[in-house]
Design a protein around this motif. Structure first.
Motif, PDB file in Angstrom:
ATOM      1  N   VAL A  21     -34.930 -26.344 -12.683  1.00  0.00           N
ATOM      2  CA  VAL A  21     -34.907 -27.017 -11.377  1.00  0.00           C
ATOM      3  C   VAL A  21     -35.058 -25.937 -10.275  1.00  0.00           C
ATOM      4  N   PHE A  22     -35.820 -26.134  -9.339  1.00  0.00           N
ATOM      5  CA  PHE A  22     -35.926 -25.174  -8.245  1.00  0.00           C
ATOM      6  C   PHE A  22     -35.282 -25.517  -6.891  1.00  0.00           C
ATOM      7  N   TYR A  23     -34.571 -24.639  -6.289  1.00  0.00           N
ATOM      8  CA  TYR A  23     -33.801 -25.011  -4.989  1.00  0.00           C
ATOM      9  C   TYR A  23     -34.307 -23.829  -4.018  1.00  0.00           C
TER      10      TYR A  23
ATOM     11  N   PHE B 278     -27.951 -32.858 -21.651  1.00  0.00           N
ATOM     12  CA  PHE B 278     -28.798 -31.727 -21.534  1.00  0.00           C
ATOM     13  C   PHE B 278     -28.771 -31.193 -19.928  1.00  0.00           C
ATOM     14  N   SER B 279     -28.478 -31.896 -18.961  1.00  0.00           N
ATOM     15  CA  SER B 279     -28.989 -31.548 -17.624  1.00  0.00           C
ATOM     16  C   SER B 279     -27.796 -30.824 -16.938  1.00  0.00           C
ATOM     17  N   ALA B 280     -28.244 -30.091 -15.611  1.00  0.00           N
ATOM     18  CA  ALA B 280     -27.436 -29.355 -14.760  1.00  0.00           C
ATOM     19  C   ALA B 280     -28.013 -29.406 -13.544  1.00  0.00           C
ATOM     20  N   TYR B 281     -27.257 -29.630 -12.402  1.00  0.00           N
ATOM     21  CA  TYR B 281     -27.575 -29.768 -11.092  1.00  0.00           C
ATOM     22  C   TYR B 281     -26.623 -28.682 -10.227  1.00  0.00           C
ATOM     23  N   LEU B 282     -27.225 -27.956  -9.254  1.00  0.00           N
ATOM     24  CA  LEU B 282     -26.511 -27.198  -8.200  1.00  0.00           C
ATOM     25  C   LEU B 282     -26.391 -28.240  -6.948  1.00  0.00           C
ATOM     26  N   LEU B 283     -25.062 -28.326  -6.735  1.00  0.00           N
ATOM     27  CA  LEU B 283     -24.638 -29.105  -5.546  1.00  0.00           C
ATOM     28  C   LEU B 283     -25.044 -28.651  -4.162  1.00  0.00           C
TER      29      LEU B 283
ATOM     30  N   LEU C 177     -22.996 -29.042 -11.348  1.00  0.00           N
ATOM     31  CA  LEU C 177     -22.438 -30.255 -12.140  1.00  0.00           C
ATOM     32  C   LEU C 177     -23.405 -30.011 -13.520  1.00  0.00           C
ATOM     33  N   ARG C 178     -22.570 -30.170 -14.551  1.00  0.00           N
ATOM     34  CA  ARG C 178     -23.256 -29.728 -15.718  1.00  0.00           C
ATOM     35  C   ARG C 178     -22.757 -30.754 -16.691  1.00  0.00           C
ATOM     36  N   THR C 179     -23.513 -31.241 -17.719  1.00  0.00           N
ATOM     37  CA  THR C 179     -23.289 -31.934 -18.836  1.00  0.00           C
ATOM     38  C   THR C 179     -23.201 -30.981 -20.193  1.00  0.00           C
ATOM     39  N   GLY C 180     -22.492 -31.402 -21.101  1.00  0.00           N
ATOM     40  CA  GLY C 180     -22.193 -30.685 -22.070  1.00  0.00           C
ATOM     41  C   GLY C 180     -22.100 -31.657 -23.291  1.00  0.00           C
ATOM     42  N   TYR C 181     -22.208 -30.860 -24.617  1.00  0.00           N
ATOM     43  CA  TYR C 181     -22.360 -31.603 -25.835  1.00  0.00           C
ATOM     44  C   TYR C 181     -21.219 -31.456 -26.668  1.00  0.00           C
ATOM     45  N   LEU C 182     -20.875 -32.788 -26.982  1.00  0.00           N
ATOM     46  CA  LEU C 182     -19.554 -32.905 -28.104  1.00  0.00           C
ATOM     47  C   LEU C 182     -20.078 -33.698 -28.955  1.00  0.00           C
TER      48      LEU C 182
END
Length: 548
Positions: free
Chosen positions: A433-435, A72-77, A83-88
């Motif tokens: 997520v806040f940046y 479910f998660s995503a991060y801005l590097l 960087l992102r997860t996906g559903y299979l």
């Protein structure tokens, strides 16, 4: 004479035309200037393949159109990549939070790297943690069949043919679609049970809080026995924190171990191998408490608060399903672990503290509740960004627990929502997520505003509410007197749960709960916005004129 002409024009604007009540139902709902950190919010709606980056006015500054829904998660590097997860889809691991693929995309949406962790024996799920060296920590379900489970002391009555254990793997990305597993940690190496004396892991559970009771279940799911849903890494301590909602606990383990040491009970910086260094939230899981001692309830988003922030080195957690007088509610808690300067935890049992250091819940607790999903993030200015995942609502509170910003995710299972329409509670998401705008990811990037996530938005460039462009024909709402002097009254089939008066920048100036009348006697002459909030949380707006 000029003053009279201006007043006449204002009167025509406010009362010379039919009253249009704009139903602002999604996107930016509230923006309190001067109370917010400048920056951007990243989120991946559950029912979308797009990840969005918005500013605090709700404008999109970037988006990544992906192949997969979030998992479910995503991060801005720091370099600006996502960087992102996906559903299979996976027929074995089919519970909520299932992922299966991790992707890295550049700022423009090009896939730079992808890696699949999804088969009949394992599946990445819920969350990942990017490390500064480019490696990635990933939560994975770990399949164990009936024989493996009973051999480790699982009671047959607690088996449904197989169970999903958990493991953490550290990936070093290689090329565009490969990775090396450079470190791993498995729950299966740190189990204890007190039901079968002939098994090698038989012992008194209350004497071994560093181990995990294989027969500790809450019957939410016998297969998905632990259901890790967040992971965080503390570089200074070289420790990993896990949220274990089916135990009502957070766990901390040592990352400094070798692969061999992580499977054992000694070694590493803290001398315990892969055993738990610290656990908190439900001491009954290691035989040192009562049910009434439990503090965490299907929690999410357990995160260390960074150094230099208020409450540094404490832990923030989104505590989903607490109970008050038989009613469920959610809180955001800050916990101060018993940590010394060397990174060791006080071993006195049960682990302290007895209660959180700080806690936030709604004034009427049931008004803030998310049975699943959600996140909380301490900000550098002392504010807390909160995601009510079940309702798709992001809101920010200041250090006095006043709400200073609010945004409703416009993406529902039906797609993109039009302003004025309700998402009907179908706009869930995992977290936001806040940046800050000083984050290195934004260096040299195009951050111009590119419209809104929702359709038919009616905000001006400076976040001011413009309620004339969206008309809600459903409800017959009228206000009087307008122009007003000392009060304004609302007549509507919607009895308001709250009336508010805002200035043209969206700042809330006056609040009146459970009444159809609100005082204006303390306001200076000028144009304001009256907001009616109904019992479902939807707000309706109209301009009013105060003149004396």
């Amino acid at each position: 004479m000029k003053k009279f002409i201006l007043l006449s024009v204002l009167l025509l604007i406010v009362i010379g035309s039919p009253i249009l009540w704009a139903s602002i139902t999604v996107g930016l709902i509230k923006h309190d200037f001067g109370s917010l950190d400048d920056g951007y919010v990243l989120f991946s709606p559950t029912y979308s393949t797009t990840t969005y980056l918005i500013d605090k006015c709700g404008y999109v500054v970037n988006k990544w159109d992906c192949k997969y829904r979030p998992g479910f998660s995503a991060y801005l590097l720091p370099d600006g990549n996502l960087l992102r997860t996906g559903y299979l889809a996976n027929a074995i691991f089919d519970a909520g939070g299932s992922g299966g693929i991790i992707e890295k995309l550049d700022w423009d949406g090009k896939v730079l790297w992808s890696y699949i962790i999804s088969d009949s024996t394992q599946c990445m799920h819920h969350d990942i943690a990017p490390l500064k060296n480019g490696n990635i920590l990933a939560i994975c379900w770990d399949y164990k069949n009936e024989i493996e489970s009973t051999d480790m002391g699982r009671k047959p009555a607690l088996l449904e043919n197989y169970i999903w254990s958990e493991k953490i793997i550290e990936l070093r990305p290689i090329g565009t679609d490969s990775a090396e597993i450079v470190w791993e940690w498995k729950v299966w190496d740190h189990l204890i049970q007190n039901a079968f004396p002939t098994k090698p892991n038989y012992a008194e559970i209350s004497q071994h809080p560093e181990l995990i009771n294989i027969n500790q279940v809450n019957f939410v799911s016998l297969r998905d026995w632990l259901h890790f849903n967040s992971i965080d890494y503390n570089e200074e301590l070289d420790q990993i924190m896990l949220s274990v909602p089916n135990f009502g606990e957070i766990w901390i383990i040592d990352h400094s171990t070798s692969k061999e040491e992580s499977a054992g009970h000694s070694g590493g910086k803290y001398g315990k191998g892969g055993d738990l260094l610290y656990r908190w939230g439900n001491s009954i899981t290691y035989g040192k408490g009562e049910a009434t001692d439990q503090e965490l309830f299907f929690q999410h988003s357990a995160k260390w608060i960074p150094k230099g922030f208020p409450n540094e080195n404490c832990i923030s957690v989104f505590n989903n399903a607490r109970i008050n007088n038989g009613n469920r509610f959610t809180s955001v808690d800050i916990v101060k672990p018993p940590l010394n300067s060397d990174g060791f935890y006080d071993s006195k049992l049960p682990y302290s503290p007895d209660k959180p250091k700080w806690s936030y819940s709604a004034e009427n607790p049931q008004d803030f509740f998310s049975s699943v999903l959600g996140s909380a993030q301490q900000l550098s200015n002392g504010n807390m960004l909160i995601c009510n995942g079940g309702s798709g609502i992001f809101f920010e509170i200041d250090s006095l627990k006043n709400e200073v910003w609010k945004y409703i995710n416009p993406i529902s299972v039906l797609g993109i929502t039009n302003q004025g329409q309700s998402t009907k509670g179908m706009n869930q998401l995992f977290r936001c997520v806040f940046y800050p705008n000083t984050y290195s990811a934004f260096n040299g990037k195009d951050l111009t505003r590119k419209g809104f996530v929702e359709n038919n938005n009616s905000l001006s460039e400076n976040c001011s509410l413009d309620t004339t462009s969206v008309e809600d024909p459903v409800y017959n709402i009228s206000i009087y007197p307008n122009p007003a002097m000392d009060y304004v009254k609302v007549v509507s089939e919607l009895y308001p749960s709250k009336l508010s008066i805002l200035n043209l920048q969206g700042q809330e100036l006056i609040i009146q709960s459970n009444s159809n009348t609100i005082s204006t006697k303390d306001l200076q002459n000028g144009i304001y916005i009256l907001r009616l909030t109904d019992t479902s949380g939807i707000s309706y707006y109209n301009k009013i004129l105060i003149t004396r």
